[in-house]
Design an enzyme around this catalytic site. Structure first.
Site, PDB file in Angstrom:
ATOM      1  N   GLY A  12      31.093 -15.321  16.732  1.00  0.00           N
ATOM      2  CA  GLY A  12      30.525 -16.011  15.560  1.00  0.00           C
ATOM      3  C   GLY A  12      30.477 -15.120  14.340  1.00  0.00           C
ATOM      4  N   VAL A  62      34.409 -20.537  22.104  1.00  0.00           N
ATOM      5  CA  VAL A  62      33.674 -20.010  23.267  1.00  0.00           C
ATOM      6  C   VAL A  62      33.496 -21.051  24.365  1.00  0.00           C
ATOM      7  CG1 VAL A  62      32.417 -18.217  21.964  1.00  0.00           C
ATOM      8  CG2 VAL A  62      31.377 -20.488  22.281  1.00  0.00           C
ATOM      9  N   TYR A 154      18.763 -28.622  21.465  1.00  0.00           N
ATOM     10  CA  TYR A 154      18.999 -27.284  20.882  1.00  0.00           C
ATOM     11  C   TYR A 154      17.981 -26.305  21.451  1.00  0.00           C
ATOM     12  CZ  TYR A 154      19.426 -23.363  17.705  1.00  0.00           C
ATOM     13  OH  TYR A 154      19.593 -22.081  17.204  1.00  0.00           O
ATOM     14  N   PRO A 184      15.491 -15.068  16.077  1.00  0.00           N
ATOM     15  CA  PRO A 184      15.052 -15.302  14.702  1.00  0.00           C
ATOM     16  C   PRO A 184      14.417 -16.683  14.519  1.00  0.00           C
ATOM     17  CG  PRO A 184      17.413 -14.727  14.836  1.00  0.00           C
ATOM     18  CD  PRO A 184      16.951 -15.102  16.196  1.00  0.00           C
ATOM     19  N   GLY A 185      13.580 -16.762  13.476  1.00  0.00           N
ATOM     20  CA  GLY A 185      13.127 -18.066  12.970  1.00  0.00           C
ATOM     21  C   GLY A 185      14.141 -18.545  11.942  1.00  0.00           C
ATOM     22  N   LEU A 186      13.659 -19.158  10.862  1.00  0.00           N
ATOM     23  CA  LEU A 186      14.559 -19.788   9.880  1.00  0.00           C
ATOM     24  C   LEU A 186      15.389 -18.752   9.125  1.00  0.00           C
ATOM     25  CD1 LEU A 186      11.957 -22.339   8.516  1.00  0.00           C
ATOM     26  CD2 LEU A 186      14.089 -22.967   9.673  1.00  0.00           C
ATOM     27  N   VAL A 187      16.686 -18.861   9.242  1.00  0.00           N
ATOM     28  CA  VAL A 187      17.637 -17.994   8.535  1.00  0.00           C
ATOM     29  C   VAL A 187      18.560 -18.904   7.725  1.00  0.00           C
ATOM     30  CG1 VAL A 187      19.248 -16.061   8.747  1.00  0.00           C
ATOM     31  CG2 VAL A 187      17.685 -16.576  10.647  1.00  0.00           C
ATOM     32  N   THR A 189      21.754 -19.891   6.528  1.00  0.00           N
ATOM     33  CA  THR A 189      23.180 -19.652   6.820  1.00  0.00           C
ATOM     34  C   THR A 189      23.870 -21.016   6.720  1.00  0.00           C
ATOM     35  OG1 THR A 189      22.855 -20.078   9.168  1.00  0.00           O
ATOM     36  CG2 THR A 189      22.574 -17.786   8.452  1.00  0.00           C
TER      37      THR A 189
HETATM   38  P1  NDP Z   1      26.403 -20.221  11.170  1.00  0.00           P
HETATM   39  O1  NDP Z   1      26.736 -21.669  11.301  1.00  0.00           O
HETATM   40  O2  NDP Z   1      26.400 -19.631   9.805  1.00  0.00           O
HETATM   41  O3  NDP Z   1      27.367 -19.351  12.106  1.00  0.00           O
HETATM   42  C1  NDP Z   1      27.683 -19.770  13.409  1.00  0.00           C
HETATM   43  C2  NDP Z   1      28.826 -18.915  13.932  1.00  0.00           C
HETATM   44  O4  NDP Z   1      29.084 -19.280  15.288  1.00  0.00           O
HETATM   45  C3  NDP Z   1      30.092 -19.115  13.142  1.00  0.00           C
HETATM   46  O5  NDP Z   1      30.733 -17.874  12.958  1.00  0.00           O
HETATM   47  C4  NDP Z   1      30.938 -20.012  14.050  1.00  0.00           C
HETATM   48  O6  NDP Z   1      32.301 -19.679  13.868  1.00  0.00           O
HETATM   49  C5  NDP Z   1      30.465 -19.561  15.435  1.00  0.00           C
HETATM   50  N1  NDP Z   1      30.644 -20.610  16.421  1.00  0.00           N
HETATM   51  C6  NDP Z   1      29.949 -21.766  16.530  1.00  0.00           C
HETATM   52  N2  NDP Z   1      30.418 -22.499  17.538  1.00  0.00           N
HETATM   53  C7  NDP Z   1      31.436 -21.793  18.093  1.00  0.00           C
HETATM   54  C8  NDP Z   1      32.349 -22.041  19.151  1.00  0.00           C
HETATM   55  N3  NDP Z   1      32.284 -23.166  19.878  1.00  0.00           N
HETATM   56  N4  NDP Z   1      33.276 -21.102  19.438  1.00  0.00           N
HETATM   57  C9  NDP Z   1      33.338 -19.968  18.726  1.00  0.00           C
HETATM   58  N5  NDP Z   1      32.515 -19.669  17.704  1.00  0.00           N
HETATM   59  C10 NDP Z   1      31.589 -20.589  17.389  1.00  0.00           C
HETATM   60  O7  NDP Z   1      24.969 -20.049  11.866  1.00  0.00           O
HETATM   61  P2  NDP Z   1      24.047 -18.769  12.114  1.00  0.00           P
HETATM   62  O8  NDP Z   1      24.664 -17.532  11.623  1.00  0.00           O
HETATM   63  O9  NDP Z   1      22.705 -19.132  11.634  1.00  0.00           O
HETATM   64  O10 NDP Z   1      24.002 -18.793  13.701  1.00  0.00           O
HETATM   65  C11 NDP Z   1      24.335 -17.684  14.509  1.00  0.00           C
HETATM   66  C12 NDP Z   1      23.453 -17.708  15.743  1.00  0.00           C
HETATM   67  O11 NDP Z   1      22.099 -17.544  15.339  1.00  0.00           O
HETATM   68  C13 NDP Z   1      23.522 -18.996  16.551  1.00  0.00           C
HETATM   69  O12 NDP Z   1      23.513 -18.680  17.927  1.00  0.00           O
HETATM   70  C14 NDP Z   1      22.220 -19.708  16.170  1.00  0.00           C
HETATM   71  O13 NDP Z   1      21.779 -20.570  17.168  1.00  0.00           O
HETATM   72  C15 NDP Z   1      21.304 -18.521  15.983  1.00  0.00           C
HETATM   73  N6  NDP Z   1      20.110 -18.718  15.193  1.00  0.00           N
HETATM   74  C16 NDP Z   1      20.188 -19.205  13.914  1.00  0.00           C
HETATM   75  C17 NDP Z   1      19.036 -19.368  13.165  1.00  0.00           C
HETATM   76  C18 NDP Z   1      19.037 -19.939  11.793  1.00  0.00           C
HETATM   77  O14 NDP Z   1      17.973 -20.391  11.324  1.00  0.00           O
HETATM   78  N7  NDP Z   1      20.137 -19.949  11.077  1.00  0.00           N
HETATM   79  C19 NDP Z   1      17.737 -18.977  13.714  1.00  0.00           C
HETATM   80  C20 NDP Z   1      17.771 -18.513  15.071  1.00  0.00           C
HETATM   81  C21 NDP Z   1      18.920 -18.366  15.754  1.00  0.00           C
HETATM   82  P3  NDP Z   1      33.507 -20.734  13.804  1.00  0.00           P
HETATM   83  O15 NDP Z   1      32.973 -22.022  13.238  1.00  0.00           O
HETATM   84  O16 NDP Z   1      34.520 -20.061  12.934  1.00  0.00           O
HETATM   85  O17 NDP Z   1      33.934 -20.839  15.207  1.00  0.00           O
HETATM   86  C1  8X3 Z   2      17.399 -21.814  14.506  1.00  0.00           C
HETATM   87  C2  8X3 Z   2      15.988 -21.856  14.073  1.00  0.00           C
HETATM   88  O1  8X3 Z   2      13.931 -23.353  14.001  1.00  0.00           O
HETATM   89  O2  8X3 Z   2      15.967 -24.173  12.963  1.00  0.00           O
HETATM   90  O3  8X3 Z   2      17.487 -21.454  15.839  1.00  0.00           O
HETATM   91  O4  8X3 Z   2      15.769 -24.092  15.337  1.00  0.00           O
HETATM   92  S1  8X3 Z   2      15.391 -23.453  14.117  1.00  0.00           S
END
Ligand code: NDP
Ligand code: 8X3
Length: 253
Positions: A12, A62, A154, A184-187, A189
């Site tokens: 990712g 993945v 989720y 993490p909490g809210l990020v 992205t």
């Molecule tokens: P983004 O959507 O910005 O990034 C998600 C990344 O995951 C992308 O690079 C995407 O790449 C990759 N990805 C998603 N599905 C697949 C797949 N099936 N195969 C390969 N790559 C995949 O989100 P975030 O950076 O926020 O998320 C990253 C992680 O952090 C996740 O696991 C998310 O659950 C977790 N998280 C996020 C939070 C938030 O509030 N944003 C809080 C807590 C946890 P591509 O599309 O190019 O494949």
């Molecule tokens: C991402 C944080 O609270 O939006 O895992 O589910 S939340």
């Protein structure tokens, strides 16, 4: 750990937390294997970071077990020994009650966030075990610690990541391989844009009136966890914006 001889695989890496982590680790001279589905983004990131560190990219989904195995087996010899695995790829799809939910969304979350993490781990862990050396950093979520309204599947996927991280820690403990869960909490992205299927206005509402974490904040914590001394492992860490008290309790100004 010497950064120039430490190879880190990040899933990712094309967006959000993974991309910010790639940039931070790249600026510190780590050797990077960057993964994602969007090839053009991988190519752009490789071009950006190559002046700073050695970079190899792997394009795969993945959820596709054969593609995961083929990609990891294709690593050239100078990137094939992985010291650190950052299991970050994942997303939420939809925010609905179970009775209104879309099973395709459930498949995407369970197949990607849970089984995808397992497939990548299965492809990497044996070499760490054999070398009795390595560090796995799993990106969970506050949603893996608590359930919030309409978060059902989720949250289930991230609770599974929480359980897998705990089990992995036990399984790898005899071999001196570290396992760290970062939750993490809210990020802010692309996470909410993906969750709401490109509805940018709805995605922006998630963060309106509060100061969310930036992906760079999470990357800084990942670097800290990675750089702890060999005898120190941060096994489970929750990282919230100051404006967030729990999965469902936030302060909006
Ligand atoms: P983004 O959507 O910005 O990034 C998600 C990344 O995951 C992308 O690079 C995407 O790449 C990759 N990805 C998603 N599905 C697949 C797949 N099936 N195969 C390969 N790559 C995949 O989100 P975030 O950076 O926020 O998320 C990253 C992680 O952090 C996740 O696991 C998310 O659950 C977790 N998280 C996020 C939070 C938030 O509030 N944003 C809080 C807590 C946890 P591509 O599309 O190019 O494949
Ligand atoms: C991402 C944080 O609270 O939006 O895992 O589910 S939340």
């Amino acid at each position: 750990m010497n950064n120039a001889t430490t190879t880190v695989l990040i899933t990712g890496a094309t967006s959000g937390i993974g991309q910010a982590t790639a940039r931070l680790l790249g600026s510190q001279g780590y050797r990077l294997v960057l993964c994602g589905r969007r090839q053009e983004r991988l190519a752009e990131l490789q071009e950006e970071l190559s002046p700073l560190c050695p970079v190899h990219t792997l394009q795969f989904d993945v959820r596709d077990r054969a593609a995961v195995e083929a990609a990891l087996n294709s690593l050239p010899p100078d990137f094939a020994t992985l010291d650190v695995l950052i299991n970050n790829a994942g997303n939420a799809h939809g925010l609905d009650t179970l009775q209104e939910g879309n099973p395709d969304d459930w498949d995407a979350m369970l197949d990607g966030n849970v089984k995808g993490l397992l497939y990548v781990s299965k492809a990497v862990l044996p070499q760490m075990v054999a070398r009795r050396r390595g560090h796995v950093i799993n990106i969970g979520s506050i949603a893996g610690k608590e359930v919030y309204p309409k978060g059902n599947v989720y949250c289930a996927s991230k609770h599974a990541v929480d359980a897998i991280s705990k089990g992995m820690l036990m399984d790898l403990n005899p071999y001196g391989v570290k396992v760290s869960a970062i939750n993490p909490g809210l990020v802010e992205t692309e996470f909410s844009q993906v969750r709401f299927k490109g509805d940018d206005a709805r995605a922006a509402q998630v963060y309106s009136g509060l100061h969310p974490l930036r992906p760079e904040d999470v990357a800084a914590v990942i670097l800290f966890v990675l750089q702890c001394p060999p005898h120190v492992n941060i096994s489970d860490l929750v990282l919230l914006p100051t404006d967030q008290a729990s999965a469902a309790v936030v302060r909006r100004g």
